[in-house]
Design a protein around this motif. Structure first.
Motif, PDB file in Angstrom:
ATOM      1  N   THR C  45      34.624  35.338  46.846  1.00 45.18           N
ATOM      2  CA  THR C  45      35.931  35.955  47.094  1.00 45.18           C
ATOM      3  C   THR C  45      36.676  35.227  48.204  1.00 45.18           C
ATOM      4  OG1 THR C  45      35.110  38.101  46.363  1.00 45.18           O
ATOM      5  CG2 THR C  45      37.072  38.106  47.741  1.00 45.18           C
ATOM      6  N   GLN C  87      39.061  41.790  43.417  1.00 47.78           N
ATOM      7  CA  GLN C  87      37.758  42.390  43.112  1.00 47.78           C
ATOM      8  C   GLN C  87      37.844  43.915  43.141  1.00 47.78           C
ATOM      9  OE1 GLN C  87      34.669  40.661  45.433  1.00 47.78           O
ATOM     10  NE2 GLN C  87      33.072  41.961  44.624  1.00 47.78           N
ATOM     11  N   ASP C 173      38.761  37.709  39.955  1.00 50.35           N
ATOM     12  CA  ASP C 173      37.620  38.055  40.807  1.00 50.35           C
ATOM     13  C   ASP C 173      36.914  39.280  40.236  1.00 50.35           C
ATOM     14  OD1 ASP C 173      35.801  38.302  42.797  1.00 50.35           O
ATOM     15  OD2 ASP C 173      37.235  38.338  44.449  1.00 50.35           O
ATOM     16  N   GLU C 174      35.833  39.026  39.537  1.00 52.51           N
ATOM     17  CA  GLU C 174      35.033  40.082  38.901  1.00 52.51           C
ATOM     18  C   GLU C 174      35.913  41.093  38.158  1.00 52.51           C
ATOM     19  OE1 GLU C 174      31.766  41.572  41.129  1.00 52.51           O
ATOM     20  OE2 GLU C 174      31.634  39.799  42.392  1.00 52.51           O
TER      21      GLU C 174
HETATM   22 MG   LIG Z   1      33.507  38.983  46.015  1.00 47.22          MG
END
Ligand SMILES: [Mg+2]
Ligand SMILES: Nc1ncnc2c1ncn2[C@@H]1O[C@H](COP(=O)(O)OP(=O)(O)OP(=O)(O)O)[C@@H](O)[C@H]1O
Lengths: 308, 346, 255
Positions: C45, C87, C173-174
């Motif tokens: 991240t 995220q 991000d995810e």
């Molecule tokens: Mg992360």
């Protein structure tokens, strides 16, 4: 709705202080003692704001409440000075704990605006309640015999009470600093200020921690209110009158930093004292300019951790 | 069309724009019938209560001041306790020009007041709006306090603590003179200024710019990530808000024919904040409702029972903060959603 | 070199004594389908934050199509074509789903500076936003307040806001984090249907997703690039298995 006199117009320090031997040491001691009171009142605000991120404008109301308990206990019930201070601490801490559990808690996750509104509302309630219960007149603190008069410090003579305040303030900052650095609860506070979620996952009971620190901070404010009553006075408008000073100290010192608040308070105390003496007109302007510049330079305060 | 799509036909586009969500957005700025009510009430007040026109004028000016704050606080989410800085700047601009005999024509004076306040708003916004939270709160308070101290210090020009009394203000359009005994002219003049300012603010908040301010309020960090120059936009908003507050201050100075340090008080800044939140922020008419309720209560209650008024106000603020985040209009909207529209749809 | 859309040279960032990203050399080709994997706290991240300008690097450079953008502000990088998702959702919580997307689209088409006409008159913005929602199967939720949606659908809005910027480079991000596994396929489908010319970097913990989607995989450990290659090479790499797949397998076995 607020006090008719602006908080900015209120002098800090001068009051009943005897300004006869205006030498350097005298100025320094006068400023330091005023700053010490400022520190004792504000330190709780700094810790709770750092810990909970709560904009508590009503902190001064706890100082006022405690101050009233202390002064009234001495004047009406003839309780001794030390006992009255303890009583004030306990009363304000208890009140703080109750209000934290019942009301403050609900607003930790709310926006700043609601927090500001809520605490302004609390201030009004405290003021009105004080007027109703005690009356609008200001209260006088009568110092015990042992703290009156002048003290020979070797290099200068100065008011015993001011010297007493400075010493007490130093003991308090040292005590709180040690408690935060060395005790279990202090470690928990540090961990929670750093990262609340992490602290919770480590099994720290954050709720309980909040209540304890809030109660302690309110108690300290009460002591500050009582100790400072001698030259700040004590009347129902107290919570509003000095609000800006408390906030300046806390934001300049850095949220959650005890040493920061101490330095900022002493700095402001001395500065204000000096300016009142030498630049009676417009001296406060300098304080505001300095605060603005400091906060622009370091938005997180002198000793605050840098937020990313 | 959007990156992921096959080209869309006109029919498909028409169907999309007919979706209720799209229709809501397309029609949001349309005038509703009830939006005429405040103005009708203001005109009615003029004829019904000729003895209360001084109070009415104060009310209109307060609405304008609260409206200016709504733009910064309600729409862009700038939390400030120093908005009286701009009110005071406008008031002193008008006061100084008139008192020293430089300029007394009221409408151009207001424009100058707006300009002065906007300049201060722009300069301070440019540096202050980098910060947030307590720091921003403190910086706005300190800026205002600084201006107040400066006004106090410049005693020779501003009259210091006593302020500038008996300002000579020229008649509006050279015809309608301000009469200190009857407030007819003041009232209608303030009403006209409020109407023009309101239409301006209304246009602004429904514009794409206004929408992006809402975005900043709702999620500042995401706004950066969609490519908005957030700080610049906040500064622009703050400047406009300051200009409007300056107009309110200028009006205040003109209609009262004096200025003093109270224009720059923390008192005034906190009161306008309370008024806006009481009415409901971020919804244009909160300024109207809040000002009417607050000033009416203050006028009739506070003089007689000051302590009870303070206690009641304190309780009210606590209750609003805890339970009714959107003030009186917010409660109204909630009730409407629950009972009014619910019944209509059933 | 022209086919490389985003590149870093010795990019690094430390927080106090902690080095979160440590001298990363990385290339994201135009139109790439690239996965970035690594254990928790590996610095993924943080790396994306450096690419997008949320954080300033303590060393190294970021290049977009050969241009140094290290000193550019976040907003400028978006204008140059870099968009991202977060995220943890960052939505305009009090607004409707459609408004969420409109804010992003209005920003891209440059409408957001207009002050003197109503936003409702920009039907082009509204139409495009509705269209985007339809393709993500969010059309039926368009008028709901975004915070009232179930988390899985909120994740889709998060994605829609980024796509509404029509990026050249999209950093995810995810994207499926926190979404119930029954619903993850909706998000993955949406990602797979992204236009080919967009370069996509996806951070993802689910190896099945990574191997299904990515043509290239970078493994990050302790802030540095640990390995890079095709999914096959990464799968076969015994060291990667040790530091990462082993953990994933373990946690899969436990979860
Ligand atoms: Mg992360
Ligand atoms: N703002 C910050 N301040 C201090 N430390 C940070 C900050 N952001 C990240 N870190 C630290 O940097 C390291 C890398 O964090 P990062 O979030 O980039 O990891 P990640 O690979 O995304 O992990 P995850 O898979 O859990 O999302 C972690 O140790 C984290 O605690």
């Amino acid at each position: 709705m607020f006090a008719t006199h602006s908080p900015f117009a209120v002098g800090w320090g001068a009051g009943s202080l005897v300004i006869e031997n205006i030498d350097f040491a005298g100025i320094l001691l006068g400023g330091l003692s005023a700053g010490t009171v400022l520190f004792i009142v504000s330190v709780g605000l700094s810790i709770t704001m750092g810990l909970m991120g709560f904009v508590n404008l009503a902190h001064g109301a706890f100082a006022m409440f405690g101050g009233y308990v202390i002064v009234l206990a001495m004047n009406r019930a003839h309780v001794g000075f030390a006992a009255a201070l303890a009583l004030g601490f306990l009363a304000a801490a208890a009140l703080g704990a109750v209000l934290e559990r019942l009301l403050y808690r609900r607003l930790y996750r709310a926006g700043e605006l609601d927090q500001v509104l809520f605490t302004i509302g609390l201030i009004f309630i405290f003021i009105a309640a004080t007027v109703i219960v005690v009356g609008p007149e200001s209260q006088l603190l009568t110092l015990p015999q042992s703290l009156r008069g002048q003290l020979d410090l070797g290099f200068t003579h100065y008011r015993t009470y001011s010297v007493f305040l400075i010493v007490v303030g130093f003991l308090i900052v040292a005590g709180i600093w040690l408690a935060i650095e060395r005790t279990r609860i202090g470690a928990q506070i540090r961990a929670t200020v750093d990262n609340r979620r992490m602290a919770e996952s480590l099994g720290i009971n954050v709720d309980r921690l909040f209540t304890i620190t809030f109660a302690f901070g309110s108690g300290m404010a009460a002591i500050g209110g009582g100790l400072g009553a001698e030259f700040l006075g004590l009347d129902p408008q107290y919570a509003l009158k000095y609000l800006v000073y408390f906030l300046i100290v806390v934001s300049v010192g850095g949220l959650g930093s005890v040493v920061g608040v101490y330095c900022a308070a002493l700095l402001l105390g001395v500065l204000d004292f000096v300016l009142k003496l030498y630049v009676p007109k417009g001296g406060t302007m300098f304080i505001y300019v300095l605060t603005i510049l400091l906060l622009l330079w370091r938005p997180q305060g002198l000793f605050g951790r840098k937020e990313t | 069309m959007s990156v992921a799509l096959a080209p869309a036909g006109a029919a498909a586009a028409a169907a999309r724009l007919a979706h209720p969500a799209a229709r809501t957005l397309i029609r949001r700025h349309h005038l509703r019938w009830w939006e005429a009510l405040p103005w009708a009430a203001a005109i009615g007040f003029y004829f019904a209560f000729p003895a209360y026109l001084a109070f009415g004028t104060e009310l209109l000016i307060t609405v304008l001041f609260a409206l200016s704050l709504d733009l910064a606080l309600g729409y862009a989410g700038i939390i400030t306790l120093g908005h009286a800085a701009f009110f005071g700047a406008g008031a002193y601009a008008v006061g100084l020009l008139a008192f020293h005999g430089i300029w007394t024509e009221p409408i151009t004076s207001l424009a100058l007041a707006a300009l002065v306040a906007a300049a201060i708003g722009f300069a301070s916004g440019l540096v202050l709006l980098r910060t947030r939270g307590l720091t921003l709160l403190m910086l706005t308070i300190c800026t205002m306090a600084l201006l107040q101290e400066a006004a106090n210090m410049a005693h020779d020009y501003t009259g210091g603590f006593d302020g500038l009394p008996n300002l000579p203000i020229a008649p509006v359009f050279g015809v309608f003179a301000f009469n200190p005994l009857y407030d007819n002219t003041q009232y209608l003049y303030a009403l006209a200024v409020l109407l023009v300012s309101f239409l301006f603010v209304r246009t602004l908040v429904y514009s794409p710019f206004g929408q992006s301010l809402t975005g900043i309020r709702e999620n500042l960090l995401r706004m950066h990530a969609v490519g908005a120059p957030v700080r610049w936009r906040l500064t622009v908003c703050y400047t406009i808000s300051a200009a409007l507050a300056g107009v309110a201050g200028g009006l205040w100075a003109q209609t009262n024919a004096y200025v003093n340090l109270s224009a720059l008080d923390l008192d005034r800044a906190a009161t306008v904040l309370i008024i806006l939140i009481l009415g409901g922020y971020g919804r244009l008419y909160g300024a109207f409702v809040g000002a009417v309720v607050y000033l009416a209560l203050e006028h009739f209650l506070a003089r007689v029972y000051p302590t009870a008024w303070q206690l009641g106000l304190g309780l009210l603020l606590v209750l609003i903060a805890l339970f009714a985040h959107n003030g009186i209009l917010g409660i109204g909207a909630m009730l409407w959603r629950r009972y009014g529209r619910g019944r209509a749809e059933a | 070199m022209t086919d490389i859309s985003l590149e870093t040279e010795g990019l690094g960032r430390h927080f106090g004594a902690l080095t979160a990203v440590n001298g990363v050399d990385f290339k994201l080709a135009a139109g790439a389908r690239h996965a970035l994997i690594g254990p928790n706290g590996a610095g993924k991240t943080t790396f994306v934050n450096l690419l997008t300008g949320v954080l300033t690097p303590t060393r190294g450079r970021v290049l977009l199509a050969g241009r140094d953008i290290t000193a550019r502000a976040q907003a400028e990088r978006v204008k140059l074509g870099i968009a991202r998702t977060f995220q943890i959702n960052r939505l305009f919580r009090g607004l409707s789903v459609l408004e969420n997307v409109c804010i992003s689209v209005a920003e891209r088409v440059g409408a957001a500076t207009s002050m003197f006409y109503p936003a409702g008159r920009r039907v082009d913005v509204i139409d495009e936003s509705m269209d985007l929602l339809d393709t993500l199967k969010l059309g039926d939720a368009a008028r709901h307040c975004v915070s009232e949606l179930p988390y899985g659908r909120q994740r889709l809005v998060e994605l829609a806001i980024a796509i509404g910027l029509r990026p050249r480079v999209l950093l995810l991000d995810e994207p499926a984090a926190g979404v119930p596994s029954a619903e993850t396929h909706i998000i993955l489908d949406a990602i797979e249907r992204l236009p080919e010319q967009i370069a996509v970097l996806i951070i993802e913990h689910d190896m099945d997703v990574v191997f299904r989607f990515a043509k290239r995989v970078t493994v990050m450990v302790g802030g540095a690039v640990f390995a890079e290659g095709t999914p096959r090479e990464i799968e076969a790499n015994p060291h990667v298995r040790e530091v990462y797949l082993g953990q994933a397998a373990l946690s899969a076995a436990h979860g």
